[in-house]
Design an enzyme around this catalytic site. Structure first.
Site, PDB file in Angstrom:
ATOM      1  N   LYS A  52      -5.351   5.371  -3.303  1.00  0.00           N
ATOM      2  CA  LYS A  52      -6.799   5.589  -3.253  1.00  0.00           C
ATOM      3  C   LYS A  52      -7.130   6.711  -2.259  1.00  0.00           C
ATOM      4  CE  LYS A  52      -7.580   1.217  -2.146  1.00  0.00           C
ATOM      5  NZ  LYS A  52      -6.191   0.671  -2.138  1.00  0.00           N
TER       6      LYS A  52
ATOM      7  N   ARG B 220     -14.412  -5.197  -2.688  1.00  0.00           N
ATOM      8  CA  ARG B 220     -13.111  -5.826  -2.918  1.00  0.00           C
ATOM      9  C   ARG B 220     -13.139  -7.330  -2.924  1.00  0.00           C
ATOM     10  NH1 ARG B 220      -9.973  -2.174   0.868  1.00  0.00           N
ATOM     11  NH2 ARG B 220      -8.285  -3.544   1.375  1.00  0.00           N
TER      12      ARG B 220
ATOM     13  N   ARG C  84       4.509   4.886   5.055  1.00  0.00           N
ATOM     14  CA  ARG C  84       3.285   5.683   5.187  1.00  0.00           C
ATOM     15  C   ARG C  84       2.980   6.024   6.641  1.00  0.00           C
ATOM     16  NH1 ARG C  84      -2.361   3.555   3.021  1.00  0.00           N
ATOM     17  NH2 ARG C  84      -1.761   1.799   4.341  1.00  0.00           N
TER      18      ARG C  84
ATOM     19  N   ARG D 155      -0.080   2.929  10.670  1.00  0.00           N
ATOM     20  CA  ARG D 155      -1.132   1.927  10.756  1.00  0.00           C
ATOM     21  C   ARG D 155      -0.570   0.587  11.196  1.00  0.00           C
ATOM     22  NH1 ARG D 155      -4.851   2.306   5.367  1.00  0.00           N
ATOM     23  NH2 ARG D 155      -4.589   0.037   5.481  1.00  0.00           N
TER      24      ARG D 155
ATOM     25  N   ARG E 271      -1.204  -8.557   2.576  1.00  0.00           N
ATOM     26  CA  ARG E 271      -2.273  -7.775   1.922  1.00  0.00           C
ATOM     27  C   ARG E 271      -2.151  -7.857   0.402  1.00  0.00           C
ATOM     28  NH1 ARG E 271      -1.119  -2.418   4.812  1.00  0.00           N
ATOM     29  NH2 ARG E 271      -2.557  -1.500   3.328  1.00  0.00           N
TER      30      ARG E 271
END
Ligand code: AP5
Ligand code: MG
Ligand code: ZN
Length: 215
Positions: A14, A89, A128, A161, A172
């Protein structure tokens, strides 16, 4: 005029796709995750509350999210539309937002659903890195910044993160499956869902999104 929602599991791409879409359609990219992370960094009361949930991979309570986004899209830079990344969401958020839009005489144009399987998502997320300043996502193997630790675009610090550890990522996924994936049916029913194959190259995903959104 483009009022677009980006839907998809954690790591679907996203944030990666958002910059190009926002540029192409000349609309602001509004990421609730980025807004919360900025508040955490600043140590605001909202950030302090949000952090408790984010660090565990849980959703921030609906009542802290809806007004924030609804106020944001009433700002002047959204006159031409907006790209929402990470909102809504939950079904509650989706219904609350639909009611809000109706009260303003607005309607969403499209809900772009980037589909990627969990076995592909896990290494994307654990590898990431993101820019602390502008939020741009990188990846240690597939998309490293030109200079290690430094954002190509803004020179900000590139970091990992807090919620990208394997344990939190798995949580998640669970939260996505339970609370967010019902939105696929919700937006299919209203005829707004645009499913996208997210297991292609970034450029191919972008082209497929643009083809669905039109000019
Ligand atoms: P948020 O920041 O929205 O996180 P998320 O939904 O888990 O999504 P991500 O940002 O992890 O994934 P992405 O799809 O943006 O992937 P990316 O492009 O970075 O939310 C964080 C937290 O905030 C939530 O857990 C919650 O606590 C809270 N929150 C936020 N909104 C909320 C709301 N509305 N209600 C309640 N709570 C809320 O890409 C991932 C990686 O893959 C990158 O390394 C990238 O380089 C790579 N990649 C991307 N595309 C490709 C490709 N095509 N091929 C190969 N690699 C790719
Ligand atoms: Mg993101
Ligand atoms: Zn940056």
């Amino acid at each position: 005029m483009k009022r677009v929602v980006l839907l998809g599991p954690p790591g679907a791409g996203k944030g990666t796709q958002a910059t190009g879409i926002a540029e192409k359609y000349n609309i602001p990219h509004i990421s609730t995750g980025d807004i919360f992370r900025a508040n955490v960094k600043e140590g605001t009361p909202l950030g302090k509350k949000a952090k408790e949930y984010m660090d565990q991979g849980l959703l921030v309570p609906d009542e802290l999210v809806c007004d924030l986004v609804e106020d944001r899209i009433m700002q002047e830079d959204c006159a031409n539309g907006y790209l929402l990344d990470g909102f809504p969401r939950t079904l509650f958020q989706a219904e609350h937002f639909d009611n809000f839009l109706k009260s303003k005489g607005q309607e969403l144009d499209s809900v772009v659903d980037i589909e990627v399987s969990e076995d592909v998502l896990l290494p994307r997320l654990t590898g990431r890195r993101v820019c602390r300043n502008c939020g741009r996502p990188y990846h240690v193997i597939t998309m490293p910044p030109k200079v290690e630790g430094v954002c190509d675009v803004c020179g900000g610090e590139v970091y990992q993160r807090a919620d990208d550890s394997e344990e939190t990522v798995l949580n998640r996924f669970k939260v996505y499956n339970e609370q967010t994936s019902p939105l696929i049916e919700y937006y299919t029913a209203s005829g707004k869902l645009a499913p996208i194959n997210g297991e292609q190259s970034q450029a191919e995903v972008f082209d497929e999104i643009c083809a669905k959104l039109g000019d």
